[in-house]
Design a protein around this motif. Sequence first.
Motif, PDB file in Angstrom:
ATOM      1  N   PHE A  25       0.840  -1.265   0.264  1.00 15.41           N
ATOM      2  CA  PHE A  25      -0.084  -0.014  -0.149  1.00 15.41           C
ATOM      3  C   PHE A  25       0.923   1.147   0.009  1.00 15.41           C
ATOM      4  O   PHE A  25       1.884   1.298   0.575  1.00 15.41           O
ATOM      5  N   GLU A  26       0.267   2.383  -0.811  1.00 14.18           N
ATOM      6  CA  GLU A  26       1.371   3.597  -0.786  1.00 14.18           C
ATOM      7  C   GLU A  26       0.370   4.636  -0.922  1.00 14.18           C
ATOM      8  O   GLU A  26      -0.582   4.772  -1.760  1.00 14.18           O
ATOM      9  N   VAL A 103       5.164  -0.478   8.505  1.00 13.91           N
ATOM     10  CA  VAL A 103       4.487   0.797   8.035  1.00 13.91           C
ATOM     11  C   VAL A 103       5.286   1.925   8.187  1.00 13.91           C
ATOM     12  O   VAL A 103       5.759   2.284   9.156  1.00 13.91           O
ATOM     13  N   GLN A 104       5.814   2.354   7.081  1.00 19.86           N
ATOM     14  CA  GLN A 104       6.532   3.774   7.163  1.00 19.86           C
ATOM     15  C   GLN A 104       5.628   5.340   7.165  1.00 19.86           C
ATOM     16  O   GLN A 104       4.907   5.177   6.173  1.00 19.86           O
TER      17      GLN A 104
ATOM     18  N   GLN B  50     -16.140   5.775   6.521  1.00 20.81           N
ATOM     19  CA  GLN B  50     -14.921   6.441   7.235  1.00 20.81           C
ATOM     20  C   GLN B  50     -14.431   7.706   6.428  1.00 20.81           C
ATOM     21  O   GLN B  50     -14.165   7.727   5.216  1.00 20.81           O
ATOM     22  N   THR B  51     -13.872   8.507   7.132  1.00 23.37           N
ATOM     23  CA  THR B  51     -13.111   9.819   6.355  1.00 23.37           C
ATOM     24  C   THR B  51     -11.518   9.428   6.214  1.00 23.37           C
ATOM     25  O   THR B  51     -10.851  10.344   5.532  1.00 23.37           O
ATOM     26  N   GLU B  52     -11.198   8.092   6.445  1.00 24.72           N
ATOM     27  CA  GLU B  52      -9.760   7.820   6.293  1.00 24.72           C
ATOM     28  C   GLU B  52      -9.890   6.651   5.230  1.00 24.72           C
ATOM     29  O   GLU B  52     -10.527   5.747   5.321  1.00 24.72           O
ATOM     30  N   ASP B  53      -8.748   6.489   4.545  1.00 28.27           N
ATOM     31  CA  ASP B  53      -8.534   5.464   3.721  1.00 28.27           C
ATOM     32  C   ASP B  53      -8.071   4.350   5.033  1.00 28.27           C
ATOM     33  O   ASP B  53      -7.298   4.630   5.796  1.00 28.27           O
ATOM     34  N   LEU B  81      -6.685  -5.978   2.262  1.00 30.95           N
ATOM     35  CA  LEU B  81      -7.304  -5.156   1.104  1.00 30.95           C
ATOM     36  C   LEU B  81      -7.328  -3.844   1.554  1.00 30.95           C
ATOM     37  O   LEU B  81      -7.219  -3.368   2.597  1.00 30.95           O
ATOM     38  N   ALA B  82      -7.337  -2.852   0.506  1.00 34.66           N
ATOM     39  CA  ALA B  82      -7.679  -1.677   0.814  1.00 34.66           C
ATOM     40  C   ALA B  82      -8.829  -0.991   0.589  1.00 34.66           C
ATOM     41  O   ALA B  82      -9.684  -1.439  -0.310  1.00 34.66           O
TER      42      ALA B  82
END
Lengths: 106, 106
Positions: A25-26, A103-104, B50-53, B81-82
């Motif tokens: 993920f990025e 997680v960076q 949600q307001t966040e990814d 998953l995203a």
Amino acid sequence: MSFAVKNLFANLPAGTSGEDSLTLFESPNVKITRIVSLAYSSPAGFWYDQTEDEWVIVLRGGGALEFADGEIVELKAGDYLALPRHVKHRVARTSAETIWLAVQVT
Amino acid sequence: MSFAVKNLFANLPAGTSGEDSLTLFESPNVKITRIVSLAYSSPAGFWYDQTEDEWVIVLRGGGALEFADGEIVELKAGDYLALPRHVKHRVARTSAETIWLAVQVT
């Protein structure tokens, strides 16, 4: 909308040594990476000196991180820690197959 | 400098139902959470919006997410998953003990 589900434990690298990184993920602020370490150590004298904060967990196997002050931190599956940016560290050793999730955060 | 190592699989909630959240890391842009779902479903008719990814992985157990268009996504250990922000979803069901790791990104 269809969701792409992948599995962290799929498509593991072959071989018996080395280190493999895969971006999961990025976004502008965050990068999530799977790192597979195969009986791995960072090169002698090498230190990570990152510009990002990092949160890391061992999901399979185990290993040890070494810090510039000499501290050794042993990690087994499930163990996690936060590595503030610019804290110099290296991989002292890992088991035959160690899977990290990192997680960076910029 | 001494590093606090904790274990994701320690101090799991007791009981046989419900959902438990534990913040593992927090910065202005990122929050990492352990969620333990015990044979859990979101309340009927409830949708996360949600307001966040969010990036989520199942580390133990398994379950299913339901989306507002009716899609059901089955997840087993290692699956990730995203979930882009504002994609409405709910937990359709989980196994007796499902451990999720969720990374929320503002």
